[in-house]
Design a protein around this motif. Structure first.
Motif, mmCIF file in Angstrom:
data_model
loop_
_atom_site.group_PDB
_atom_site.id
_atom_site.type_symbol
_atom_site.label_atom_id
_atom_site.label_comp_id
_atom_site.label_asym_id
_atom_site.label_seq_id
_atom_site.Cartn_x
_atom_site.Cartn_y
_atom_site.Cartn_z
ATOM 1 N N PRO A 357 40.904 35.367 49.968
ATOM 2 C CA PRO A 357 42.142 35.991 50.362
ATOM 3 C C PRO A 357 43.193 35.107 50.670
ATOM 4 O O PRO A 357 44.273 35.501 50.609
ATOM 5 C CB PRO A 357 41.587 36.516 51.996
ATOM 6 N N VAL A 358 42.913 33.844 50.750
ATOM 7 C CA VAL A 358 43.935 32.790 50.992
ATOM 8 C C VAL A 358 44.766 32.697 49.576
ATOM 9 O O VAL A 358 46.051 32.444 49.316
ATOM 10 C CB VAL A 358 43.396 31.660 51.318
ATOM 11 N N ALA A 359 43.842 32.507 48.414
ATOM 12 C CA ALA A 359 44.229 32.736 47.061
ATOM 13 C C ALA A 359 45.185 33.891 46.923
ATOM 14 O O ALA A 359 46.250 33.693 46.209
ATOM 15 C CB ALA A 359 43.175 32.496 46.078
ATOM 16 N N GLU A 360 44.612 35.110 47.257
ATOM 17 C CA GLU A 360 45.434 36.153 46.884
ATOM 18 C C GLU A 360 46.895 36.287 47.761
ATOM 19 O O GLU A 360 47.879 36.830 46.869
ATOM 20 C CB GLU A 360 44.569 37.303 47.039
ATOM 21 N N VAL A 391 32.406 39.199 35.510
ATOM 22 C CA VAL A 391 33.405 38.456 36.296
ATOM 23 C C VAL A 391 34.278 39.346 37.123
ATOM 24 O O VAL A 391 34.996 40.337 36.599
ATOM 25 C CB VAL A 391 34.323 37.511 35.186
ATOM 26 N N ASN A 392 34.345 39.189 38.611
ATOM 27 C CA ASN A 392 35.141 39.777 39.182
ATOM 28 C C ASN A 392 36.659 39.515 39.200
ATOM 29 O O ASN A 392 36.916 38.427 39.027
ATOM 30 C CB ASN A 392 34.732 39.450 40.931
ATOM 31 N N ILE A 393 37.363 40.675 38.997
ATOM 32 C CA ILE A 393 38.831 40.330 38.672
ATOM 33 C C ILE A 393 39.557 41.097 40.111
ATOM 34 O O ILE A 393 39.291 42.146 40.468
ATOM 35 C CB ILE A 393 39.443 41.138 37.822
ATOM 36 N N SER A 394 40.339 40.192 40.821
ATOM 37 C CA SER A 394 41.178 40.590 42.075
ATOM 38 C C SER A 394 42.118 41.499 41.585
ATOM 39 O O SER A 394 42.669 41.720 40.596
ATOM 40 C CB SER A 394 41.833 39.428 42.584
ATOM 41 N N ALA A 395 42.391 42.663 42.575
ATOM 42 C CA ALA A 395 43.099 43.435 42.579
ATOM 43 C C ALA A 395 44.590 42.752 42.219
ATOM 44 O O ALA A 395 45.450 43.483 41.581
ATOM 45 C CB ALA A 395 43.320 44.310 43.799
ATOM 46 N N ALA A 396 44.857 41.858 42.678
ATOM 47 C CA ALA A 396 46.144 41.186 42.707
ATOM 48 C C ALA A 396 46.342 40.618 41.033
ATOM 49 O O ALA A 396 47.492 40.327 40.771
ATOM 50 C CB ALA A 396 46.195 39.638 43.522
ATOM 51 N N GLN A 397 45.422 40.707 40.478
ATOM 52 C CA GLN A 397 45.586 40.114 38.850
ATOM 53 C C GLN A 397 46.019 41.297 38.007
ATOM 54 O O GLN A 397 46.210 40.947 36.845
ATOM 55 C CB GLN A 397 44.094 39.516 38.316
ATOM 56 N N PHE A 398 45.629 42.481 38.486
ATOM 57 C CA PHE A 398 45.804 43.526 37.559
ATOM 58 C C PHE A 398 47.411 44.129 37.581
ATOM 59 O O PHE A 398 48.058 43.732 38.512
ATOM 60 C CB PHE A 398 44.998 44.713 38.239
#
Length: 562
Positions: A357-360, A391-398
């Motif tokens: 979450p900190v990274a996002e 590999v999990n991709i964060s919603a923030a990357q889409f």
């Protein structure tokens, strides 16, 4: 010859498994219905003024109570194609209308394809209910509660008090008396919260475990503190049931006001949480209002962000662990999920739940995501069984324009075949059907990469997502899997999702399988694959294993000395 071709075409359409009808655009009379249409009509004849044998020649209006709007849609080719879901008594129908045109482009009339989807709609409604509300207590879950806060913040001149509640002494009862008693106690707490918050400007949610939350649409300090005192008293009153009479727990409460303490969901929840910890530190069974001096935790988060940023410069203390996903029937490994781990020289191993979450929030998810993707692809090329890596991709990357390039770059640099890479995405990334997300999905599929929907059932689960996006796999959240052994409602959800996957030709993976009982249940409910501690805990790659073991050895020695 033309008559022969036309006759053959009609026979083919008659035998299609899809229900098809055509309609005269002027009279709105049904001019053709294939056998599948007639067979479906026979199932719902009791809801219609006509029988299946009377279908051709009847008006399409028989399906609508108020047909004017529908007539306007299907008579104008500019409105087509058009899709709709209609209710016919207790039945639900999915309908798609397309335009039939002549060689010269002129409109000949609409063609309807349709299906009875009552069972699917019921399954969707059950899943949606579970996505919005806690199945044990019936209270709103965390996602819904956050939406309520956001809706309140959007109102002009908003005034709110956010209460975070944590139960004192619950863990001891849950551990010593068993989860059945613990669940009963949580339901009793929820009932007491409903009674204490029985007012139109109050809302209640279960945030997780033994944590609850309340919204009061008023920032009057006296009223808020009176409510908090009432909640402490109500929850602290002894509980009597069965042979466990006079059990007692308490609660600690943290309060944050809007706008005084924050103007965003994140700020308010964070500060109510900080106040909660202050209340617990003060001796439990108390309520505390947030004060800036309590912000040490916020400062700690900022330090964590700075440390993560520094770590991403070298990547030396970041590792990728892997957990296998296996086919239930053969126990063959079909894929391995890549899970990032961070070792901090002063803090030790930091949980992904803490630093992701900190990274996002800080924009660091892009470099972190690239590291995980490249490392996972590189490691996968060394696997002798040549199975896939997930590999999990964060919603923030889409949707930001960088994800597809990162994936393409990782595949090209490591030489991993695209069909061996599986991208896992949670439903959070799909909210709103953003065009950028849709484009990313299309481009990833064009590369040959597989796509999995992760944690299905916990966010905003909808059959619409399964229809709109080309998923290869559905991963059922571990909370449903773990509870499926003792709770019929959770078992029903697992079965419903497994059935949907089978009908759609999509693999279903049960996450969080930790015991033989979990395995037996998900096998019985029809899941295809499993993942969890019963099979194997996440572990480092062969390259990283020696260093990880050295780190853990040093941590054990340090712990023994202290």
């Amino acid at each position: 010859m033309e008559a022969h071709v036309e006759s053959r075409l009609l026979r083919m359409i008659d035998n299609m498994p899809v229900a098809v009808m055509t309609v005269d655009p002027d009279s709105f009379a049904i001019t053709y219905a294939n056998e599948t249409s007639k067979n479906l009509i026979r199932q719902i004849e009791h809801l219609l003024p006509i029988s299946a044998d009377q279908l051709v020649g009847s008006s399409i209006d028989v399906f609508h109570r108020h047909p004017t709007h529908q007539r306007g849609l299907i008579s104008d080719p500019a409105n087509l194609p058009h899709s709709a879901r209609i209710r016919l008594g207790p039945e639900s129908l999915d309908l798609t209308v397309t335009a039939i045109t002549a060689d010269d482009g002129s409109f000949l009339g609409p063609m309807l394809t349709w299906a009875i989807v009552t069972r699917e709609v019921a399954a969707e409604e059950r899943i949606l209910r579970l996505a919005q509300y806690d199945t044990l207590t019936g209270l709103a879950n965390r996602n819904t509660f956050q939406e309520w806060i956001e809706a309140g913040l959007e109102k002009p001149d908003h005034r709110m008090a956010i209460f975070f509640l944590d139960l004192d002494g619950f863990k001891t009862i849950n551990d010593t008396r068993g989860h059945g008693v613990g669940d009963t106690l949580l339901k009793m707490v929820a009932d007491r919260l409903r009674n204490a918050c029985d007012h139109p400007d109050m809302k209640i949610g279960r945030i997780g475990g033994d944590e609850f939350a309340v919204i009061l649409h008023d920032d009057n300090a006296e009223r808020a503190e009176t409510l908090a005192a009432n909640l402490v008293a109500a929850i602290g009153t002894p509980y009597s049931f069965g042979d466990h009479a006079n059990m007692q727990i308490g609660t600690s409460i943290g309060i944050a006001y809007s706008p005084a303490h924050g103007r965003t969901v994140e700020q308010l929840l964070s500060r109510a949480d900080i106040a909660l910890y202050a209340a617990k530190y003060a001796g439990k069974g108390k309520f505390t209002v947030f004060e800036p001096a309590m912000g040490e935790r916020i400062r700690d988060r900022e330090h964590l962000k700075a440390d993560l940023r520094a770590t991403l410069q070298t990547m030396e203390d970041l590792f990728v662990f892997y957990q296998p996903i296996v086919e239930i029937q053969t126990r063959r490994v079909t894929a391995r999920e890549a899970l990032v781990r961070w070792y901090h020289p002063d803090r030790g191993w930091i949980s992904p739940a803490e630093f992701i979450p900190v990274a996002e929030e800080s924009g660091l998810i892009e470099p972190l995501g690239r590291f995980i993707l490249h490392r996972a692809c590189a490691d996968a090329t060394t696997w002798e069984d040549e199975e896939r890596v997930a590999v999990n991709i964060s919603a923030a990357q889409f949707g930001g324009g960088m994800l597809v390039d990162s994936v393409r770059e990782a595949l090209e640099e490591t030489g991993l075949r695209p069909d061996r890479l599986e991208i896992e995405v949670t439903e959070t990334a799909l909210l709103g059907s953003d065009q950028g997300v849709i484009e990313d999905f299309g481009k990833l599929r064009a590369l040959g990469v597989r796509i999995a929907l992760d944690d299905f059932g916990t966010g905003y689960s909808s059959l619409a997502h399964l229809r709109a996006y080309p998923f290869d796999k559905i991963k059922i959240d571990g909370s449903f899997v773990r509870d499926a052994v003792t709770r019929p409602d959770c078992a029903a959800v697992v079965k419903a999702i497994a059935d949907l996957g089978r009908r759609l030709g999509v693999t279903t993976v049960a996450e969080g399988v930790e015991t033989q009982e979990h395995l037996a249940r998900v096998t019985e409910e029809g899941c295809s694959e499993i993942q969890g501690y019963l099979i194997r805990k996440p572990g480092p790659s062969e390259r990283d294993a020696p260093r990880v073991e050295a780190i853990n050895r040093a941590l054990r020695l340090k712990q023994q000395k202290s």
